[in-house]
Design a protein around this motif. Structure first.
Motif, PDB file in Angstrom:
ATOM      1  N   MET A 183       0.833  -1.202   0.000  1.00 43.47           N
ATOM      2  CA  MET A 183       0.000   0.000   0.000  1.00 43.47           C
ATOM      3  C   MET A 183       0.866   1.251   0.000  1.00 43.47           C
ATOM      4  O   MET A 183       0.641   2.174  -0.788  1.00 43.47           O
ATOM      5  N   VAL A 184       1.840   1.296   0.891  1.00 44.24           N
ATOM      6  CA  VAL A 184       2.701   2.470   0.974  1.00 44.24           C
ATOM      7  C   VAL A 184       3.457   2.657  -0.341  1.00 44.24           C
ATOM      8  O   VAL A 184       3.537   3.768  -0.871  1.00 44.24           O
ATOM      9  N   GLU A 185       3.985   1.568  -0.893  1.00 46.85           N
ATOM     10  CA  GLU A 185       4.743   1.651  -2.146  1.00 46.85           C
ATOM     11  C   GLU A 185       3.894   2.212  -3.286  1.00 46.85           C
ATOM     12  O   GLU A 185       4.367   2.992  -4.097  1.00 46.85           O
ATOM     13  N   ARG A 186       2.630   1.816  -3.324  1.00 47.96           N
ATOM     14  CA  ARG A 186       1.764   2.253  -4.422  1.00 47.96           C
ATOM     15  C   ARG A 186       1.158   3.637  -4.214  1.00 47.96           C
ATOM     16  O   ARG A 186       0.793   4.301  -5.189  1.00 47.96           O
ATOM     17  N   ILE A 187       1.076   4.072  -2.964  1.00 52.16           N
ATOM     18  CA  ILE A 187       0.433   5.357  -2.668  1.00 52.16           C
ATOM     19  C   ILE A 187       1.456   6.473  -2.481  1.00 52.16           C
ATOM     20  O   ILE A 187       1.257   7.588  -2.964  1.00 52.16           O
ATOM     21  N   VAL A 188       2.534   6.190  -1.775  1.00 52.50           N
ATOM     22  CA  VAL A 188       3.506   7.221  -1.401  1.00 52.50           C
ATOM     23  C   VAL A 188       4.585   7.320  -2.474  1.00 52.50           C
ATOM     24  O   VAL A 188       5.220   6.316  -2.802  1.00 52.50           O
ATOM     25  N   PRO A 189       4.804   8.519  -3.009  1.00 52.57           N
ATOM     26  CA  PRO A 189       5.846   8.663  -4.021  1.00 52.57           C
ATOM     27  C   PRO A 189       7.232   8.447  -3.416  1.00 52.57           C
ATOM     28  O   PRO A 189       7.429   8.643  -2.218  1.00 52.57           O
ATOM     29  N   SER A 190       8.169   8.034  -4.272  1.00 49.11           N
ATOM     30  CA  SER A 190       9.546   7.881  -3.772  1.00 49.11           C
ATOM     31  C   SER A 190      10.091   9.274  -3.437  1.00 49.11           C
ATOM     32  O   SER A 190       9.678  10.270  -4.019  1.00 49.11           O
ATOM     33  N   ALA A 191      11.001   9.309  -2.486  1.00 51.71           N
ATOM     34  CA  ALA A 191      11.519  10.600  -2.011  1.00 51.71           C
ATOM     35  C   ALA A 191      12.319  11.314  -3.066  1.00 51.71           C
ATOM     36  O   ALA A 191      12.821  10.821  -3.986  1.00 51.71           O
TER      37      ALA A 191
END
Length: 191
Positions: A183-191
């Motif tokens: 979920m985090v990988e798909r929702i949160v953009p990479s820094a």
């Protein structure tokens, strides 16, 4: 109204347990007294009526669900990246799983709020404030993503928590950690 804060807390804790186990219809002064192990009539000395009990219980639930500042401070020692967001979501999942009764009681209050406009207004205000605080915190701490990122993550985690706490066999418990990461990988953009 009686002003013994420790007793009031014990009664609202008991109300949370009753809500989680019996639902809003089972939340009576008598049920709270029995759950708290106090003499009959005690709850009615602390709450003006059932609506007052519901409102004070709603406020207390949010206190019980608040993260431990020391745990959050330790987590925030990490770089501001997806891994940190994942760790924060794992902390959330762990806290809510450990405080299952509190979250189930909150779900019951949400359902009851559909029938009680005053409770709906209070819960809406409280939950909106918390969401806005989470957004401000996320952005202020320099975590990856923006306002919409936090809202989508909030909605995804809310769905996961409801599923996990009400019908845990649907998702199973073995894959939850990986699911949170996905979920985090798909929702949160990479820094």
């Amino acid at each position: 109204m009686v002003q013994n804060p420790a007793r009031r807390t014990a009664l609202t804790d008991a109300a949370i347990d009753v809500l989680a186990r019996e639902g809003a219809r089972g939340l009576t002064f008598r049920a709270v007294d029995v759950q708290a192990g106090v003499p009959a009539g005690t709850a009615s000395n602390y709450f003006a009526n059932r609506d007052d009990l519901l409102h004070q219980t709603a406020r207390h639930i949010h206190h019980r669900l608040t993260p431990d500042p020391a745990v959050i401070a330790e987590l925030l020692r990490a770089p501001r990246d997806r891994a940190l967001v994942t760790a924060l979501m794992h902390d959330l999942l762990g806290r809510i799983t450990a405080e299952r009764a509190g979250y189930l009681a909150l779900l019951e209050l949400r359902l009851e709020a559909t029938r009680r406009p005053d409770l709906r207004a209070e819960l809406t205000g409280t939950i909106r404030e918390q969401l806005e605080a989470n957004i401000a915190y996320h952005v202020g701490e320099g975590l990856p993503g923006d306002r919409e990122t936090v809202v989508v993550l909030y909605l995804a985690m809310t769905g996961l928590l409801v599923e996990h706490l009400t019908l845990p066999e649907v998702l199973g418990v073995d894959g939850l950690a990986a699911l949170v990461g996905t979920m985090v990988e798909r929702i949160v953009p990479s820094a």
